[in-house]
Write a protein that holds these residues in place. Structure first.
Motif, PDB file in Angstrom:
ATOM      1  N   TYR A  58      24.337  41.288 -39.836  1.00  0.00           N
ATOM      2  CA  TYR A  58      24.661  42.535 -40.510  1.00  0.00           C
ATOM      3  C   TYR A  58      26.123  42.531 -40.960  1.00  0.00           C
ATOM      4  O   TYR A  58      26.996  41.963 -40.296  1.00  0.00           O
ATOM      5  CB  TYR A  58      24.450  43.732 -39.581  1.00  0.00           C
ATOM      6  CG  TYR A  58      23.004  44.062 -39.291  1.00  0.00           C
ATOM      7  CD1 TYR A  58      22.036  43.982 -40.274  1.00  0.00           C
ATOM      8  CD2 TYR A  58      22.612  44.477 -38.017  1.00  0.00           C
ATOM      9  CE1 TYR A  58      20.709  44.303 -40.007  1.00  0.00           C
ATOM     10  CE2 TYR A  58      21.289  44.808 -37.740  1.00  0.00           C
ATOM     11  CZ  TYR A  58      20.340  44.713 -38.741  1.00  0.00           C
ATOM     12  OH  TYR A  58      19.036  45.045 -38.474  1.00  0.00           O
ATOM     13  N   THR A  59      26.392  43.205 -42.063  1.00  0.00           N
ATOM     14  CA  THR A  59      27.757  43.460 -42.494  1.00  0.00           C
ATOM     15  C   THR A  59      28.057  44.952 -42.554  1.00  0.00           C
ATOM     16  O   THR A  59      29.170  45.345 -42.898  1.00  0.00           O
ATOM     17  CB  THR A  59      28.018  42.845 -43.883  1.00  0.00           C
ATOM     18  OG1 THR A  59      27.063  43.367 -44.821  1.00  0.00           O
ATOM     19  CG2 THR A  59      27.898  41.326 -43.834  1.00  0.00           C
ATOM     20  N   ASP A  60      27.067  45.780 -42.242  1.00  0.00           N
ATOM     21  CA  ASP A  60      27.204  47.236 -42.205  1.00  0.00           C
ATOM     22  C   ASP A  60      27.302  47.660 -40.745  1.00  0.00           C
ATOM     23  O   ASP A  60      26.379  47.431 -39.959  1.00  0.00           O
ATOM     24  CB  ASP A  60      25.995  47.874 -42.881  1.00  0.00           C
ATOM     25  CG  ASP A  60      26.056  49.399 -42.915  1.00  0.00           C
ATOM     26  OD1 ASP A  60      26.920  49.986 -42.235  1.00  0.00           O
ATOM     27  OD2 ASP A  60      25.219  50.000 -43.615  1.00  0.00           O
ATOM     28  N   VAL A  61      28.424  48.288 -40.366  1.00  0.00           N
ATOM     29  CA  VAL A  61      28.615  48.653 -38.966  1.00  0.00           C
ATOM     30  C   VAL A  61      27.576  49.673 -38.513  1.00  0.00           C
ATOM     31  O   VAL A  61      27.233  49.734 -37.323  1.00  0.00           O
ATOM     32  CB  VAL A  61      30.044  49.173 -38.742  1.00  0.00           C
ATOM     33  CG1 VAL A  61      30.242  50.545 -39.367  1.00  0.00           C
ATOM     34  CG2 VAL A  61      30.402  49.201 -37.260  1.00  0.00           C
ATOM     35  N   VAL A 674      12.939  52.394 -40.894  1.00  0.00           N
ATOM     36  CA  VAL A 674      13.374  51.210 -41.638  1.00  0.00           C
ATOM     37  C   VAL A 674      13.156  49.967 -40.770  1.00  0.00           C
ATOM     38  O   VAL A 674      13.424  49.981 -39.560  1.00  0.00           O
ATOM     39  CB  VAL A 674      14.852  51.323 -42.043  1.00  0.00           C
ATOM     40  CG1 VAL A 674      15.378  50.000 -42.568  1.00  0.00           C
ATOM     41  CG2 VAL A 674      15.025  52.397 -43.108  1.00  0.00           C
ATOM     42  N   VAL A 675      12.695  48.889 -41.410  1.00  0.00           N
ATOM     43  CA  VAL A 675      12.462  47.619 -40.718  1.00  0.00           C
ATOM     44  C   VAL A 675      13.322  46.540 -41.363  1.00  0.00           C
ATOM     45  O   VAL A 675      13.321  46.376 -42.592  1.00  0.00           O
ATOM     46  CB  VAL A 675      10.979  47.216 -40.786  1.00  0.00           C
ATOM     47  CG1 VAL A 675      10.763  45.870 -40.096  1.00  0.00           C
ATOM     48  CG2 VAL A 675      10.097  48.285 -40.149  1.00  0.00           C
ATOM     49  N   ASP A 676      14.072  45.796 -40.547  1.00  0.00           N
ATOM     50  CA  ASP A 676      14.891  44.673 -41.010  1.00  0.00           C
ATOM     51  C   ASP A 676      14.364  43.383 -40.402  1.00  0.00           C
ATOM     52  O   ASP A 676      13.906  43.360 -39.244  1.00  0.00           O
ATOM     53  CB  ASP A 676      16.358  44.847 -40.596  1.00  0.00           C
ATOM     54  CG  ASP A 676      17.003  46.079 -41.200  1.00  0.00           C
ATOM     55  OD1 ASP A 676      16.539  46.533 -42.262  1.00  0.00           O
ATOM     56  OD2 ASP A 676      17.971  46.601 -40.603  1.00  0.00           O
ATOM     57  N   LEU A 677      14.460  42.301 -41.156  1.00  0.00           N
ATOM     58  CA  LEU A 677      13.968  40.995 -40.708  1.00  0.00           C
ATOM     59  C   LEU A 677      15.061  39.945 -40.894  1.00  0.00           C
ATOM     60  O   LEU A 677      15.693  39.882 -41.955  1.00  0.00           O
ATOM     61  CB  LEU A 677      12.728  40.591 -41.509  1.00  0.00           C
ATOM     62  CG  LEU A 677      12.156  39.189 -41.228  1.00  0.00           C
ATOM     63  CD1 LEU A 677      11.621  39.086 -39.799  1.00  0.00           C
ATOM     64  CD2 LEU A 677      11.058  38.846 -42.237  1.00  0.00           C
ATOM     65  N   THR A 678      15.274  39.140 -39.852  1.00  0.00           N
ATOM     66  CA  THR A 678      16.232  38.035 -39.913  1.00  0.00           C
ATOM     67  C   THR A 678      15.603  36.792 -39.303  1.00  0.00           C
ATOM     68  O   THR A 678      14.917  36.887 -38.268  1.00  0.00           O
ATOM     69  CB  THR A 678      17.528  38.360 -39.146  1.00  0.00           C
ATOM     70  OG1 THR A 678      18.058  39.595 -39.603  1.00  0.00           O
ATOM     71  CG2 THR A 678      18.563  37.274 -39.337  1.00  0.00           C
ATOM     72  N   TYR A 690      20.050  30.614 -42.640  1.00  0.00           N
ATOM     73  CA  TYR A 690      19.364  31.849 -42.279  1.00  0.00           C
ATOM     74  C   TYR A 690      18.978  32.636 -43.522  1.00  0.00           C
ATOM     75  O   TYR A 690      19.530  32.439 -44.615  1.00  0.00           O
ATOM     76  CB  TYR A 690      20.244  32.707 -41.365  1.00  0.00           C
ATOM     77  CG  TYR A 690      21.535  33.162 -41.984  1.00  0.00           C
ATOM     78  CD1 TYR A 690      21.610  34.347 -42.731  1.00  0.00           C
ATOM     79  CD2 TYR A 690      22.717  32.427 -41.819  1.00  0.00           C
ATOM     80  CE1 TYR A 690      22.801  34.765 -43.302  1.00  0.00           C
ATOM     81  CE2 TYR A 690      23.911  32.838 -42.386  1.00  0.00           C
ATOM     82  CZ  TYR A 690      23.943  34.008 -43.129  1.00  0.00           C
ATOM     83  OH  TYR A 690      25.121  34.419 -43.699  1.00  0.00           O
ATOM     84  N   GLY A 691      18.032  33.511 -43.330  1.00  0.00           N
ATOM     85  CA  GLY A 691      17.625  34.442 -44.358  1.00  0.00           C
ATOM     86  C   GLY A 691      17.434  35.814 -43.730  1.00  0.00           C
ATOM     87  O   GLY A 691      17.114  35.927 -42.540  1.00  0.00           O
ATOM     88  N   LYS A 692      17.656  36.858 -44.510  1.00  0.00           N
ATOM     89  CA  LYS A 692      17.481  38.203 -43.981  1.00  0.00           C
ATOM     90  C   LYS A 692      17.000  39.124 -45.090  1.00  0.00           C
ATOM     91  O   LYS A 692      17.302  38.930 -46.270  1.00  0.00           O
ATOM     92  CB  LYS A 692      18.793  38.730 -43.390  1.00  0.00           C
ATOM     93  CG  LYS A 692      19.942  38.832 -44.381  1.00  0.00           C
ATOM     94  CD  LYS A 692      21.189  39.418 -43.732  1.00  0.00           C
ATOM     95  CE  LYS A 692      22.326  39.569 -44.745  1.00  0.00           C
ATOM     96  NZ  LYS A 692      23.514  40.211 -44.154  1.00  0.00           N
ATOM     97  N   VAL A 693      16.231  40.122 -44.667  1.00  0.00           N
ATOM     98  CA  VAL A 693      15.768  41.165 -45.580  1.00  0.00           C
ATOM     99  C   VAL A 693      16.041  42.503 -44.899  1.00  0.00           C
ATOM    100  O   VAL A 693      15.411  42.835 -43.890  1.00  0.00           O
ATOM    101  CB  VAL A 693      14.271  41.033 -45.911  1.00  0.00           C
ATOM    102  CG1 VAL A 693      13.873  42.122 -46.912  1.00  0.00           C
ATOM    103  CG2 VAL A 693      13.950  39.655 -46.473  1.00  0.00           C
ATOM    104  N   THR A 717      16.758  44.595 -49.634  1.00  0.00           N
ATOM    105  CA  THR A 717      17.796  43.685 -50.110  1.00  0.00           C
ATOM    106  C   THR A 717      17.712  42.389 -49.318  1.00  0.00           C
ATOM    107  O   THR A 717      17.781  42.404 -48.087  1.00  0.00           O
ATOM    108  CB  THR A 717      19.197  44.297 -49.947  1.00  0.00           C
ATOM    109  OG1 THR A 717      19.244  45.575 -50.602  1.00  0.00           O
ATOM    110  CG2 THR A 717      20.257  43.394 -50.550  1.00  0.00           C
ATOM    111  N   ALA A 718      17.542  41.277 -50.015  1.00  0.00           N
ATOM    112  CA  ALA A 718      17.393  39.979 -49.372  1.00  0.00           C
ATOM    113  C   ALA A 718      18.633  39.126 -49.592  1.00  0.00           C
ATOM    114  O   ALA A 718      19.337  39.263 -50.603  1.00  0.00           O
ATOM    115  CB  ALA A 718      16.160  39.250 -49.911  1.00  0.00           C
TER     116      ALA A 718
END
Length: 726
Positions: A58-61, A674-678, A690-693, A717-718
């Motif tokens: 993550y880059t969002d605190v 919200v669902v995040d995937l890494t 790595y990849g993230k969505v 956002t991927a």
């Protein structure tokens, strides 16, 4: 896990421990330490290690902290450029009720005079994060109503080492992060940069300007440590930092109708909006070891922050909030102005131009000793801090003609747009941790003496002062915490402490600070495969304060609002429960594991007695704004250590009231799921791809109505990246 080890971990970790003579490392300033150290703390604690941060990228605190129970996050721009963080009912607006620190030093631009955190370092460079609540926060004021958050920068390595990370993604997203450092003999150094940019995810009506940002951070550290054979052991570390940001951000949101049609739209009125800022910081830390059980740590620091947020503030004699309210109410003219189909004069675009300075010196003496067979770890500290904000905010006037903004005038700043606010603060604290068998008692005292003043100028040249305000506040705060170590796996905790948050420097004489009495009690179970923290909290606010700003203006009982100074809501109560669970659901013989991390917070907060002397538009029974009743975060992973890993994070936040009355849907945010995937894979032991969505199912809702209209969260956002350690 030995009880004795737990005690010393909790006691000495925050104090810059210089290890025995074989070590030349001066650690970062921790306020908790490792996750293991939290077991014996008499207060709620949450630690994110560097390994935890690297797993999700993550880059969002806001996203980083979503797994911390008892922490409330109000999104604004989708990227966390200007975070809104609250703790246990303390207001989240601009994080102004939380003691934010980097490496143990206050990092808000002007923590006392103007605590709203318009500056925030790039979260992608953090090496770790610590969240502390309960009596222990009295050591890390001035804001003790909720808690303290300490962000850790990359430490100087003990041997030559470095890292390079590159990332690219949708919407023109680019990120680069690199550092290199080493220790040779008595000297160590670190050089680091983090750079991130994006074109943004919104589209501005009738404009080709993007809605993204370009942010750059640079860090340099230099450390000297006395020789191992020296009779007097000491260390010095100099930290220099610089950051800059240009972001095309606005305060103007959307009407509800326009939001539901396209949440990523931006009105053409905001086409010129842009934040431009620079931050410079210097901190010099010194450690003096005075014996096996005594050490003195000191830091001198100075931070400078300059910003000009050029943004639309009104049109046709109406403020942005009023324009949005009118459009939501069916006003055809307001809708046409927002759409750009109706010409309008007097479109004001203000240079929110401010210069901040914060500087100070703080020192702590830590001493461990034994009296009457009782072990003590005592910390005595003091800080002198000065800060200032200088606002010189001219206004450019435009006309909206055929949907285009045409310059038509200029207004030089006077009054509230031409003012200087200052604060001088003396702080002192005493913390005594006493070990009595399996019981750890921690008593805390804190003293704050704050002298603030503000002056407004009646002319642009500052030849005449049109108004002066001043306020002096002195408070002594106390707290007591207890932890009982039932075993190596079970502990009970309880605590009570006085909360405090000063008003800003524009407060008038006699304005009381925000004050509360905070209670908590709970239990921890930390087994081999399952860790559980369950803590209940109750906060009784004697005076609930709102600092007024353009982002969060104070609604007044007689109508209208004010964007400076402070108002009192009166008495309020906040109570709830925090649950944190960490577990290894399954582990195979070959090391394959299924980790789980869960955080849940239940909260109720309302005004119990409105202030008769205040002009605030609140009544007894009103809810506290931006405080969700239920929120939860669950991360489930599948990982083969040092080979590959995948993590699915699901976050739920119940809709929040944005006003005390919360009378209709226009005064609430939406429920959000919200669902995040890494996922990551190690090409070698030192190289990882790595990849993230983020927002995997592209769920966008109204997550905020401040400032000025409905605002969405980040859409799907991927991104792909690679990181190499060497």
């Amino acid at each position: 896990m030995q009880i004795r080890t737990l005690f010393w971990g909790a006691a000495l970790t925050p104090a810059l421990v210089l290890a025995e003579t074989e070590s030349h490392r001066l650690p970062a300033v921790d306020i908790i330490g490792s996750s293991a150290d939290a077991f014996s703390l008499s207060g709620s604690a949450y630690v994110l290690s560097n390994e935890d941060l690297e797993k999700k990228e993550y880059t969002d605190v806001h996203r980083m902290l979503q797994g911390a129970p008892g922490v409330y996050l109000q999104e604004e721009d989708g990227y966390g450029l200007r975070p809104n963080i609250g703790i246990r009912g303390a207001a989240s607006g601009r994080s102004e009720r939380v003691s934010l620190m980097e490496d143990g030093v206050l990092m808000a631009p002007a923590p006392y005079a103007a605590p709203a955190a318009y500056y925030f370092p790039s979260a992608g460079r953090f090496h770790g994060i610590e969240v502390l609540k309960g009596p222990g926060t009295l050591r890390y004021g001035p804001f003790t109503v909720g808690g303290a958050i300490n962000f850790l920068s990359t430490p100087i390595p003990d041997s030559p080492a470095g890292m390079v990370q590159l990332e690219t993604g949708e919407n023109g997203h680019q990120r680069g992060h690199a550092w290199y450092g080493a220790t040779h003999g008595q000297w160590g150094f670190l050089l680091e940069t983090h750079q991130q940019s994006s074109d943004g995810f919104k589209d501005v009506d009738r404009s080709d300007r993007d809605t993204g940002f370009d942010k750059r951070d640079y860090i340099a550290k230099l450390r000297w440590t006395s020789p191992a054979e020296a009779s007097l052991r000491q260390a010095l570390e100099l930290k220099l930092s610089h950051s800059s940001e240009v972001s095309n951000e606005t305060y103007l949101g959307l009407s509800d109708g326009d939001f539901h049609a396209d949440p990523n739209r931006r009105y053409g009125l905001s086409a010129l909006d842009q934040m431009d800022n620079d931050h410079d910081g210097i901190a010099l830390r010194h450690l003096l070891v005075l014996g096996d059980r005594t050490q003195l740590t000191s830091v001198i620091y100075r931070n400078e922050f300059q910003r000009d947020w050029f943004k639309v503030s009104g049109a046709g004699g109406r403020g942005l909030g009023g324009l949005i309210d009118d459009a939501n109410g069916g006003d055809a003219a307001a809708r046409a102005i927002l759409d750009g189909s109706q010409d309008v004069s007097d479109v004001t675009v203000k240079h929110n131009n401010r210069e901040y300075t914060a500087k100070g010196v703080q020192s702590e003496l830590a001493h461990a000793f034994t009296t009457a067979a009782l072990e003590h770890e005592m910390v005595v500290g003091a800080r002198f801090h000065q800060d200032e904000v200088d606002r010189y905010q001219p206004v450019e006037v435009f006309s909206q003609t055929n949907g285009v903004l045409v310059p038509s005038g200029y207004v030089a700043p006077t009054g509230g747009d031409n003012r200087v606010e200052e604060a001088d603060a003396w702080s002192a604290w005493l913390v005594d941790k006493v070990y009595i068998g399996k019981l750890i008692l921690t008593g805390s005292l804190r003293y704050e003496d704050i002298q603030s003043k503000a002056r407004r100028y009646g002319d642009p040249g500052r030849d005449t002062v049109s108004r002066r305000d001043s306020n002096d506040v002195s408070e002594v705060l106390a707290g007591l915490g207890a932890t009982y170590l039932l075993s190596d796996q079970w502990s009970l905790l309880a605590g009570v402490h006085q909360g405090f948050a000063p008003a800003g420097a524009s407060a008038t004489d006699g304005t009381d600070p925000e004050k509360s009495v905070n209670y908590e009690a709970g239990a921890r179970y930390w087994g081999e495969r399952v860790n559980v923290d369950a803590i209940g909290f109750y906060s009784d606010y004697e005076n609930t304060l709102q600092n007024c700003s353009l982002a969060y203006p104070c609604d007044l009982a007689g109508g209208g609002s004010q964007d400076s100074g402070s108002v009192s809501f009166g008495e309020s109560r906040v109570y709830g429960m925090e649950l944190a669970v960490g577990s290894t659901l399954w582990r195979a013989a070959n090391g394959l594991t299924v980790p789980l991390r869960l955080a849940y917070t239940y909260t109720r907060g309302k005004i119990t007695q409105s202030s008769e002397s205040s002009d605030a538009a609140v009544e007894s029974g009103d809810r506290l704004p931006y405080l969700p009743e239920h929120q939860a975060s669950v991360t489930v992973g599948l990982e083969q250590p040092a080979q590959w890993g995948g993590y699915l994070t699901t976050r739920y936040v119940e809709g929040m009231c944005v006003t005390g009355g919360c009378d209709n849907g226009l005064e609430r945010t939406d429920d959000l799921l919200v669902v995040d995937l890494t996922a990551s894979y190690y090409l070698t032991s030192a190289v990882e791809v790595y990849g993230k969505v983020d927002n995997l199912f592209d769920e966008q809702k109204i997550v905020a109505r401040s400032p000025d209209g409905a605002r969405p969260n980040l859409p799907r956002t991927a991104a792909l990246g690679i990181r190499a350690h060497f």
